[in-house]
Enzyme design. Structure first.
Site, PDB file in Angstrom:
ATOM      1  N   ALA A  28      -1.738   4.066   8.976  1.00 55.19           N
ATOM      2  CA  ALA A  28      -0.640   5.015   9.156  1.00 55.19           C
ATOM      3  C   ALA A  28       0.664   4.258   9.350  1.00 55.19           C
ATOM      4  O   ALA A  28       1.610   4.763   9.955  1.00 55.19           O
ATOM      5  CB  ALA A  28      -0.904   5.946  10.338  1.00 55.19           C
ATOM      6  N   SER A  29       0.679   3.005   8.881  1.00 51.61           N
ATOM      7  CA  SER A  29       1.898   2.205   8.821  1.00 51.61           C
ATOM      8  C   SER A  29       2.566   2.069  10.188  1.00 51.61           C
ATOM      9  O   SER A  29       2.021   1.453  11.093  1.00 51.61           O
ATOM     10  CB  SER A  29       2.847   2.804   7.781  1.00 51.61           C
ATOM     11  OG  SER A  29       3.856   1.898   7.437  1.00 51.61           O
TER      12      SER A  29
END
Length: 467
Positions: A97-98
């Site tokens: 999810a960066s």
């Protein structure tokens, strides 16, 4: 809520992004690959960042991926993308999810080139996953039954690391030797993310690394590297006489650079530094092309124009930049609005490569990073976010476009995309509904004059209802 956008899928694990949703996406992705393969045996690379829910999502998806699996484990997103090319796979999945917080997770789907799916491809995948009920999932499993029965699952993290290391050293080329001679120091905050492996690659380049928060999953502060989360670094940078400090997000495609005086570099400055170095060392700079998104500061254009090179603007989105770079033969590109430099032949932002590139420029120019920044054009680049309901977004777009056209200004408006308004004096205002944050309108203004930029931002926020 589950956010489904051109950059992938992400949400709070267990609430928004569940194992069942991951399975639907895996089945949809597998269905697309099988259709394109026309009976050919498939191979998919899968890797992840350090979020605790990563292994559970991988285990949920594997039964719905009728292909040979190359599991590269925890690696930076750029290394996973390179692994797709290295292993000549048909695609890949990155579980990340960066820059979102650890309770979130997400999925990025890759093309056989290693790049993320293009916008149209991702749109089709989202639609197909939305229709992927139990009956359709059974059809996918039925079509892939033979492949599932014969498939292999191979753990290949060590090989993927070696291939990625060789790849980044190939890209920086002769700069590696110059970096070693300089014996510079860098303070590195991986914040428990996949970027912890950077310390080994940087050390192999002869860089002294002061490594902080290197344990996988040991998140010492908020995941997104910002001025606030990295504010503790400058005293240490000064104490260790380091060139700069660097902080990664969780999948290490993004890196933020901070100096000992507390100044944080913008994405625009990073692209400008890379573009100027590339053009100044090119035998034919007038034949070079630099590709940026349409929210990138005019600073990059001011750097590019004196060399006679071509600057191409594309809509926001990493896949748009990568596609145009390939089509134009561009060696440097990126998104100034999101701290992203892309150095060909890499197909994404790459934090580790970005650090090596900066060290290479410092070594080549024999100047400090602070001195090099002082040589860049000065611009005021302001960014804001405004909360806007989904129901009112379309009407707001029309109002913004009408306002600037009534002023006699050209308005560059994509359908459902960004609105860019070029202004006299090399300034612009830019608006876009966020594709990763629901109910958010992003507003950017850029000008050589700080006072003018403030005025443009006040006008923009008044239009957007965020004044």
């Amino acid at each position: 809520m589950l956010v489904e956008s051109l950059s992938g899928v992400r949400g709070w694990y267990g609430r928004d992004l569940t194992p069942n949703i991951a399975q639907r996406y895996a089945a949809a992705y597998a269905s697309s690959l099988m259709k394109a393969a026309k009976g050919k045996r498939l191979c998919i690379v899968i890797g992840m960042d350090t979020r605790p829910s990563g292994p559970a999502l991988k285990d949920a998806m594997l039964p719905f991926l009728p292909a040979d699996i190359i599991d590269v484990g925890v690696l930076p997103a750029p290394a996973i993308e390179h692994a797709v090319r290295h292993f000549r796979a048909d695609g890949g999945i990155i579980i990340t999810a960066s820059h979102n917080e650890p309770h979130d997770n997400g999925l990025k789907f890759l093309r056989r080139t290693g790049a993320i799916l293009e916008e149209q491809e991702m749109g089709k995948l989202i639609a197909l996953a939305g229709r992927m009920d139990a009956a359709r999932m059974k059809v996918v499993l039925s079509k892939g039954a033979k492949a599932l029965g014969q498939r292999t699952v191979r753990e290949a993290r060590k090989e993927a690391i070696g291939a990625y290391r060789d790849f980044v050293f190939f890209i920086i080329g002769d700069s590696a030797g110059k970096i070693r001679k300089e014996k510079m120091t860098v303070v590195l905050d991986a914040n428990g993310g996949a970027g912890s492996m950077a310390k080994h690659i940087l050390a192999q380049a002869g860089i002294r690394v002061v490594a902080l928060n290197s344990g996988h999953g040991d998140f010492a502060h908020a995941v997104e590297p910002t001025m606030e989360t990295l504010a503790y670094l400058p005293p240490l940078i000064r104490k260790r006489k380091a060139q700069f400090g660097a902080g990664f997000d969780c999948d290490a495609d993004r890196v933020e650079i901070i100096l000992g005086n507390g100044r944080m570099l913008s994405g625009n400055e990073l692209i400008a530094l890379a573009a100027r170095h590339m053009l100044s060392t090119s035998s034919r700079p007038e034949k070079e092309v630099v590709v940026v998104n349409d929210a990138t500061s005019g600073m990059v254009g001011e750097v590019v124009r004196p060399y006679g090179a071509l600057l191409k603007e594309v809509p926001v989105g990493e896949s748009n930049v990568v596609r145009e770079m390939k089509a134009s033969g561009s060696r440097v590109g990126g998104e100034g609005s999101s701290s992203g430099i892309i150095i060909a032949p890499q197909t994404c932002r790459d934090g580790i490569l970005g650090i090596l590139m900066i060290c290479g420029i410092v070594a080549d120019r024999k100047k400090s990073l602070e001195e090099l920044l002082g040589e860049l054009p000065r611009r005021a680049y302001l960014k804001r976010k405004v909360s806007v309901s989904k129901a009112s977004m379309a009407g707001l777009r029309r109002s913004i476009i009408a306002h600037y056209r009534e002023r006699g200004l050209d308005v560059l408006a994509e359908k459902e995309g960004s609105i860019k308004v070029p202004m006299p004096g090399s300034a612009f205002a830019w608006f876009r509904a966020s594709k990763t944050e629901a109910g958010v309108l992003r507003v950017i203004v850029d000008s050589p004059n700080g006072e003018k930029a403030e005025g443009l931002m006040r006008e923009a926020l008044a239009l957007a209802g965020g004044a």
